[in-house]
Structure formats: C-alpha cells, structure tokens
Enzyme design. Structure first.
Site, PDB file in Angstrom:
ATOM      1  N   PHE A   1       0.853  -1.184   0.000  1.00 40.79           N
ATOM      2  CA  PHE A   1       0.000   0.000   0.000  1.00 40.79           C
ATOM      3  C   PHE A   1       0.897   1.246   0.000  1.00 40.79           C
ATOM      4  O   PHE A   1       1.844   1.327   0.787  1.00 40.79           O
ATOM      5  CB  PHE A   1      -0.910  -0.005   1.230  1.00 40.79           C
TER       6      PHE A   1
ATOM      7  N   ASP B   1       1.323  -5.154   8.263  1.00 40.55           N
ATOM      8  CA  ASP B   1       0.160  -4.283   8.122  1.00 40.55           C
ATOM      9  C   ASP B   1      -1.048  -5.207   7.957  1.00 40.55           C
ATOM     10  O   ASP B   1      -1.145  -5.947   6.971  1.00 40.55           O
ATOM     11  CB  ASP B   1       0.354  -3.375   6.895  1.00 40.55           C
TER      12      ASP B   1
ATOM     13  N   TYR C   1     -11.488   1.007  10.336  1.00 40.52           N
ATOM     14  CA  TYR C   1     -12.703   1.321   9.560  1.00 40.52           C
ATOM     15  C   TYR C   1     -13.038   0.302   8.483  1.00 40.52           C
ATOM     16  O   TYR C   1     -14.000   0.473   7.750  1.00 40.52           O
ATOM     17  CB  TYR C   1     -12.599   2.718   8.938  1.00 40.52           C
ATOM     18  N   LYS C   2     -12.242  -0.748   8.363  1.00 36.85           N
ATOM     19  CA  LYS C   2     -12.529  -1.748   7.323  1.00 36.85           C
ATOM     20  C   LYS C   2     -13.362  -2.877   7.946  1.00 36.85           C
ATOM     21  O   LYS C   2     -14.534  -2.678   8.223  1.00 36.85           O
ATOM     22  CB  LYS C   2     -11.225  -2.248   6.722  1.00 36.85           C
TER      23      LYS C   2
ATOM     24  N   ARG D   1     -12.510  -4.047  -7.698  1.00 38.84           N
ATOM     25  CA  ARG D   1     -12.245  -4.745  -6.439  1.00 38.84           C
ATOM     26  C   ARG D   1     -13.564  -5.032  -5.734  1.00 38.84           C
ATOM     27  O   ARG D   1     -14.403  -4.137  -5.567  1.00 38.84           O
ATOM     28  CB  ARG D   1     -11.367  -3.820  -5.594  1.00 38.84           C
TER      29      ARG D   1
HETATM   30  C1  LIG Z   1      -2.907  -1.755   3.630  1.00 40.26           C
HETATM   31  C2  LIG Z   1      -3.183  -0.368   4.106  1.00 40.26           C
HETATM   32  N1  LIG Z   1      -2.276   0.235   4.883  1.00 40.26           N
HETATM   33  C3  LIG Z   1      -2.456   1.487   5.327  1.00 40.26           C
HETATM   34  C4  LIG Z   1      -3.594   2.191   4.992  1.00 40.26           C
HETATM   35  C5  LIG Z   1      -3.714   3.614   5.438  1.00 40.26           C
HETATM   36  O1  LIG Z   1      -4.473   3.750   6.583  1.00 40.26           O
HETATM   37  P1  LIG Z   1      -4.703   5.204   7.223  1.00 40.26           P
HETATM   38  O2  LIG Z   1      -5.482   5.985   6.238  1.00 40.26           O
HETATM   39  O3  LIG Z   1      -5.452   4.893   8.502  1.00 40.26           O
HETATM   40  O4  LIG Z   1      -3.374   5.798   7.503  1.00 40.26           O
HETATM   41  C6  LIG Z   1      -4.579   1.596   4.202  1.00 40.26           C
HETATM   42  C7  LIG Z   1      -5.792   2.331   3.833  1.00 40.26           C
HETATM   43  O5  LIG Z   1      -6.644   1.890   3.110  1.00 40.26           O
HETATM   44  C8  LIG Z   1      -4.349   0.283   3.728  1.00 40.26           C
HETATM   45  O6  LIG Z   1      -5.231  -0.328   2.931  1.00 40.26           O
END
Ligand SMILES: Cc1ncc(COP(=O)(O)O)c(C=O)c1O
Length: 412
Positions: free
Chosen positions: A126, A197, A222-223, A371
């Site tokens: 990500f 992560d 939030y997911k 997706r």
């Molecule tokens: C794999 C992954 N890591 C990090 C994040 C970022 O999270 P945040 O916006 O809480 O920093 C996301 C957001 O969708 C994500 O999918």
C-alpha cells in the site's frame, strides 16, 4: 455447483453467520462489496454514540475520563482487537491512523537494529506504507534504504543488513496473502524485525501474531472492524520488545505519569508509550461496537464463508462473463488470498461506476482493477449472485461506455 439464484439462497439459509446481517444497517437494493474499504454501520453504533454524547459527555463532562473509563479506552479496545489477531493482552493499543502508527513502529524498529540500513518491502505494498518509509529515511538523514521486492524475490532481498521487513499481509489491490508464519521466520533468521500491516486481515480472517512470533503490526479500524469513516487505527508491539521499544512521537499520554506534568519525558511501561495525545473518544466508542460485534463471530467460520463467497463469485464470473474483458487479478488458490476478489478490465473505472449506479458497490484501484470485498458478517451468497449478474449486464449492454462514468471522482 451453484447454477441458479435459488441455490445461492439455499446457501444463505444454511449459513451459520447469517444472523449477523440483521445487526448492520444496509440500504435497500444495495449489494455492498466494499467493506474492505469502509465497513458497514452496526445498528448498535448510533445508540452507543448517542449515549456517549448525551450522558458521558453531556452530563458527565470532564468527569467521564475517570467515571466512564475514557482514559482506558485505547488499551481496552486494543486488547479486544488483540483477541482477533492472536495478540496477548497488553500488546495492542488503539491510536492515531495506520500511517502514523507505521511511522512510530518503523522508527522504533530502526532504533532496535542500529547497525543495519535496509527496510525491505514490496513495490506493490500500500503506497502509504512506502511513503512513510521514505519520509522516515529522509528524516534520518538518508542513511537507510528502502529495498523493494516482490513476493517471489523476497527471500533474495533478505540479507544481514536488513533491519526491518515491512509487508501488508493481504495486498490491498490483488488480495494476495502472505504466509505470515513463514515470512516472519525468514525475516528472523536474517536477524531482521517484521512489521505486518493487517489492514485487510483484522476481523476478516484468523491471524495469530503470537503463534507467528510477530514483532510489530498495525491495522485499520474502519474496514472489517466496522468502526466508521476515519476510525482510529491500532498498533501491536510484542511483549518481548516492549522494554526496548521507543516511539519517536513522545506525547504526554505516552508518559509514565502524564498528570505529574514533569517536563522530562519518561515513557509509560508497556504498549501505552505508543499513545501520543488525547484519544478520540467518540470514534473509539464507535470502534468498540464494531469490534465487539466481530468478537461474537467465530473467525474460522468467517474465513470459511469468505472463501465460499469468493469461490462463488469466481465461478459465476467464469460461467456468465467469459469473453467480456475481465481478467482475474487475485490468486485463484484459497490459501493465497484474503477476503476480496479483483478483476482487471481496461475500462475498470467506468465499469465500476456503472455497477454502482445499479446498486452494486465495489471500488476501483488504478490502473485497471475492479475490487470486490466480502465481509462474511453481512455479505450473502445472494449478494454475490446478484453482483455478478449486474456485472454481466453492465458489460454486455455497454452501459459503462458514457463520458460521465469516465469522469474520475476524488475517491475511487
Ligand atoms: C494496507 C493499508 N495500509 C495502510 C492504509 C492507510 O491507513 P490510514 O489511512 O489509517 O493511515 C490503508 C488504507 O486503506 C491500507 O489499505
């Protein structure tokens, strides 16, 4: 083989998790396949928030920090999330965003391996994970290097100069999943620390950080935890590292005695030193409702249903969308995939907009990925059936081929 909608409805009748769907608010005539991006609203959340606002804030005012245990919430909800990811009590805390927590943990990891220079990650990770690594390297005077591998070249990228391996367990775009135990072991064999992560794993499938001997982890609220838009994130530090762990963001609530108001920073013992400032109580209260709901479900059943939903999706696409320009972009093997299915399509953005116009909500990830996320607590087999029928209709009718559907919105 599910060959008719009635078969999908029969699967829903046999589903041991079916009753959870009624615990979420889902709009009529919507098939929601984006819980991997923003989880649905638990029906209990508005009443809980109203109580926190009216009673705890409105009546209790500042007394609620003690009386209603507000000050404990980051650790209390952290421990609950810990049960979903196989952490021990005291190893997880809720704080900040995933990106900020990545900064804290990466920075702490580099301090724990001062003689090593390399952070290994994936180019497909990500972007925020990679951006935070780049920002940290810059801040530290460009003495470190970000080495990008693929799942296939990961082993070759590990050498004795690697301080930290930074990976997302389930890839945000393809849904490809790492073998957490094997990768952690290989990182440790090279003397590196491992940071996972878990944004697309926590609440979606069983994770056992303790059994994998994981060092550090982060994830989103939030997911699959259904904490609401912008819900605070969580971070994990293994117990055995906590004595040496130093967060670079030394705020007052990470202090051993914040209400001594001493000018010298002294870290709180344990995971609490990773807290920075005042926790967002309303957001934490909403997150706790989502986490409590997730804790009611058997994660093995959640995983079994997630895989069955994905298999049905792939089966239906193969049966009814052949030759319509879709290419599977997720691993077809169950043990290599998280809780989502992705397809590449050259007009992916417009196709997704047309699907959303029909009430089937997934999302688009550049450059060409459609997706679809499966949240077993509320996604039904009939949802999957209807989503693929809508996908076929969109592709055969060409209704995606309109200029307004190609107009990219700020959030895709
Ligand atoms: C794999 C992954 N890591 C990090 C994040 C970022 O999270 P945040 O916006 O809480 O920093 C996301 C957001 O969708 C994500 O999918």
């Amino acid at each position: 083989m599910t060959t008719a909608r009635a078969d999908a409805l029969a699967l829903d009748r046999e589903d041991p998790l079916a009753a959870f769907r009624a615990r979420f608010r889902l709009p009529d005539r919507v098939v929601y396949l984006d819980g991997n991006s923003l989880g649905a609203l638990p029906k209990a959340t508005p009443a809980r928030l109203a109580a926190v606002i009216e009673d705890e804030w409105g009546e209790g005012l500042i007394r609620s920090w003690n009386r209603h245990g507000w000050i404990e919430l980051p650790r209390r909800v952290g421990d609950k999330i810990g049960r979903l990811i196989g952490a021990r009590p005291g190893e997880v805390v809720v704080a900040d965003s995933t990106s900020v927590n990545l900064f804290k943990l990466m920075s702490a990891a580099l301090r724990l391996r001062p003689e090593r220079r390399i952070i290994v990650s994936e180019s497909e990770n990500f972007p925020s994970d990679l951006y935070v690594a780049q920002g940290l390297i810059d801040l530290l005077g460009a003495r470190h290097e970000l080495r990008l591998a693929t799942p296939e070249t990961l082993d070759a990228a590990l050498d004795d100069d690697v301080a930290l391996v930074l990976l997302t367990h389930v890839n945000y775009r393809s849904g490809r999943m790492h073998d957490m135990e094997a990768v952690t072991r290989r990182a440790h064999q090279r003397g590196a620390l491992m940071l996972w992560d878990l944004a697309h794993s926590a609440g979606a499938l069983p994770v056992d950080l303790a059994a994998c001997d994981a060092d550090l982890a982060v994830g989103c609220g939030y997911k699959y935890l259904n904490g609401g838009p912008g819900a605070p994130a969580f971070l994990h530090v293994a117990e055995r590292l906590q004595a040496e762990f130093r967060s670079p963001l030394t705020g007052w609530l990470g202090h051993a005695a914040p209400f001594d108001f001493d000018w010298r920073f002294r870290p709180a013992p344990g995971i609490a030193s990773a807290i920075v400032g005042t926790p967002p109580i309303l957001s934490l209260a909403a997150l706790e409702v989502g986490v409590d709901l997730a804790l009611e479900a058997d994660l093995a059943a959640v995983r079994a249903k997630s895989l069955a939903l994905a298999r049905l999706f792939m089966e239906r696409v193969a049966a009814s969308c052949a030759g319509l320009g879709l290419t599977l972009a997720s691993p077809s093997r169950d043990d290599e995939r998280g809780s989502q299915i992705c397809y590449a399509h050259s007009e992916g953005y417009a196709v997704m907009q047309a699907l959303i116009a029909r009430g089937v909500i997934g999302d688009f990830r550049a450059p060409d990925i459609l997706r679809f996320g499966f949240t077993p607590l509320y996604t039904s087999f009939a949802d999957v059936w209807d989503a693929v029928e809508a996908l076929r209709a969109v592709l055969t009718s060409g209704e995606w081929d309109r200029p307004e559907l190609r107009q990219r919105a700020a959030v895709t």
